[in-house]
Design a protein around this motif. Structure first.
Motif, PDB file in Angstrom:
ATOM      1  N   ASP A  82      -3.253   1.255  -4.474  1.00  0.00           N
ATOM      2  CA  ASP A  82      -3.186   2.702  -4.305  1.00  0.00           C
ATOM      3  C   ASP A  82      -4.337   3.150  -3.402  1.00  0.00           C
ATOM      4  OD1 ASP A  82      -3.232   5.471  -4.513  1.00  0.00           O
ATOM      5  OD2 ASP A  82      -2.690   5.482  -6.633  1.00  0.00           O
ATOM      6  N   PRO A  83      -4.047   3.724  -2.231  1.00  0.00           N
ATOM      7  CA  PRO A  83      -5.119   4.140  -1.320  1.00  0.00           C
ATOM      8  C   PRO A  83      -5.965   5.298  -1.854  1.00  0.00           C
ATOM      9  CG  PRO A  83      -2.984   4.851  -0.488  1.00  0.00           C
ATOM     10  CD  PRO A  83      -2.711   3.952  -1.656  1.00  0.00           C
ATOM     11  N   LYS A  84      -5.516   5.931  -2.936  1.00  0.00           N
ATOM     12  CA  LYS A  84      -6.336   6.977  -3.557  1.00  0.00           C
ATOM     13  C   LYS A  84      -7.443   6.354  -4.414  1.00  0.00           C
ATOM     14  CE  LYS A  84      -3.153   9.292  -5.809  1.00  0.00           C
ATOM     15  NZ  LYS A  84      -1.914   8.562  -5.527  1.00  0.00           N
ATOM     16  N   GLN A  85      -7.234   5.150  -4.853  1.00  0.00           N
ATOM     17  CA  GLN A  85      -8.178   4.488  -5.742  1.00  0.00           C
ATOM     18  C   GLN A  85      -9.098   3.488  -5.039  1.00  0.00           C
ATOM     19  OE1 GLN A  85      -6.064   2.672  -8.963  1.00  0.00           O
ATOM     20  NE2 GLN A  85      -5.140   4.575  -9.701  1.00  0.00           N
ATOM     21  N   VAL A 121       0.854  -1.184   0.000  1.00  0.00           N
ATOM     22  CA  VAL A 121       0.000   0.000   0.000  1.00  0.00           C
ATOM     23  C   VAL A 121       0.888   1.231   0.000  1.00  0.00           C
ATOM     24  CG1 VAL A 121      -1.820   1.268   1.206  1.00  0.00           C
ATOM     25  CG2 VAL A 121      -1.795  -1.248   1.244  1.00  0.00           C
ATOM     26  N   GLU A 122       0.765   2.051  -1.040  1.00  0.00           N
ATOM     27  CA  GLU A 122       1.658   3.202  -1.209  1.00  0.00           C
ATOM     28  C   GLU A 122       0.986   4.273  -2.069  1.00  0.00           C
ATOM     29  OE1 GLU A 122       4.251   5.920  -1.147  1.00  0.00           O
ATOM     30  OE2 GLU A 122       4.843   4.115  -0.021  1.00  0.00           O
ATOM     31  N   LEU A 123       1.227   5.534  -1.729  1.00  0.00           N
ATOM     32  CA  LEU A 123       0.679   6.665  -2.476  1.00  0.00           C
ATOM     33  C   LEU A 123       1.588   7.140  -3.601  1.00  0.00           C
ATOM     34  CD1 LEU A 123      -0.752   8.849   0.436  1.00  0.00           C
ATOM     35  CD2 LEU A 123      -2.073   8.034  -1.518  1.00  0.00           C
TER      36      LEU A 123
END
Length: 350
Positions: A222-225, A203-205
């Motif tokens: 991707d924690p944004k997705q 898990v990485e931005l």
């Protein structure tokens, strides 16, 4: 000689200090390469954490200003009296833990948990951001000619990663997630590969770090997705066996806990600058367990052996090499500003 010393937050100074000598039981090492560690960066922006500022460290009798740098390789140039297993010309790395040898942890062989534990390059005793360092014989490990000095500078941080996996409940064939693809997170991926992981999620931005994690074989989320917990639970049919928290960011700890399966484990590898909220029910209701590690113990020989097999590759992990004179602007500041940087190595050689 020239050495980088910590005087305070955002106050690192390249200064001329006395060159060390190989006293009884010590060897003098000419530094080849030294990596900038996440712990060094924490000391730079938010210290002191491990650095003794107002009171002398009990094992080094030193306090700030201290020479920094604990991830280094070099060549022995001088041997002190009583040294029997090393010689001038040996290519070496240093396991930079000071321990008292007398407390309960030390008597149990868990010297990294010593009541007075300190790190060379943080607690005094010299450091790798200099031209030379003197270290006790028992701290020094030889590296084979097949490993470059750049590779040698990765032994110390790789030891953190391998120790984290060894201390966890992880078993061959298990699934794991690594939260954070910074230098240590990427090395944890390598340690998990060496330990027989069936699936390694990351898990990485950062785009650059996601790319690096994928290059090493991680399955990137991707924690944004995505809702990270929901995605991990779905992909792994209930959660991973072990989650490694390597960000030091308080909200991520909750995600790490909830990403594990029934009876899963959360291994905290990072150093936190702030407190992290924790609801015990997230542990209790799934019979999860949570633990942490500091440093390493009895693992340097295994790391060096794995490096000979191709694990923890410097060519994929080192993103920049600079001179000691550039260490603040192009080293510490670059790591704060340039998200594409993974591991920066520093040399005192002109």
């Amino acid at each position: 000689m020239q050495a980088l010393r910590w005087h305070g937050v955002k106050d690192l100074r390249l200064e001329t200090i006395e060159e060390p000598t190989a006293l009884n039981g010590k060897v003098k090492i000419k530094i080849e390469w030294c990596g900038i560690c996440g712990s060094d960066l924490h000391e730079y922006v938010a210290g002191p954490i491990f650095i003794p500022e107002n009171t002398e460290h009990p094992l080094t009798d030193e306090k700030a200003p201290v020479v920094m740098g604990h991830e280094f390789s070099g060549q022995i140039v001088e041997i002190g009296a009583g040294v029997s297993n090393l010689k001038v010309g040996d290519r070496v790395v240093v396991e930079p833990i000071f321990a008292c040898g007398e407390c309960t942890a030390c008597r149990q062989g868990r010297y990294n948990l010593c009541d007075k534990m300190g790190f060379l390059g943080l607690a005094g005793g010299g450091g790798g951001f200099s031209e030379y360092v003197a270290a006790d014989e028992h701290m020094v490990h030889k590296i084979p000619d097949s490993l470059s000095y750049e590779q040698g500078a990765l032994v110390e941080p790789s030891a953190v990663a391998l120790h984290a996996v060894r201390q966890s409940k992880f078993k061959v064939g298990d699934k794991a997630v690594v939260f954070g693809a910074g230098p240590i997170g990427l090395l944890v991926i390598e340690a998990l590969k060496a330990s027989g992981a069936s699936e390694i999620y990351v898990v990485e931005l950062s785009e650059e770090r996601k790319s690096k994690a994928a290059e090493l074989g991680g399955i990137v989320i991707d924690p944004k997705q995505y809702d990270v917990v929901e995605e991990l639970q779905q992909r792994t049919n209930g959660g991973v066996d072990v989650a490694f928290e390597v960000t030091g960011v308080p909200p991520v700890l909750k995600q790490a806990i909830e990403s594990t399966n029934l009876g899963g484990q959360i291994m905290i590898v990072s150093i936190f600058e702030k407190e992290a909220a924790l609801h015990p029910n997230n542990i209790v209701l799934k019979e999860r367990s949570m633990t942490g590690i500091i440093g390493y113990r009895n693992v340097f020989p295994a790391v060096i052996s794995l490096m000979e097999q191709g694990y923890f590759p410097a060519d994929k992990l080192v993103t920049k090499k600079i001179q000691l004179s550039e260490v603040v602007e192009h080293g510490f500041e670059a790591l704060l500003k340039e998200k594409n940087q993974v591991k920066i190595l520093v040399t005192p050689k002109q």
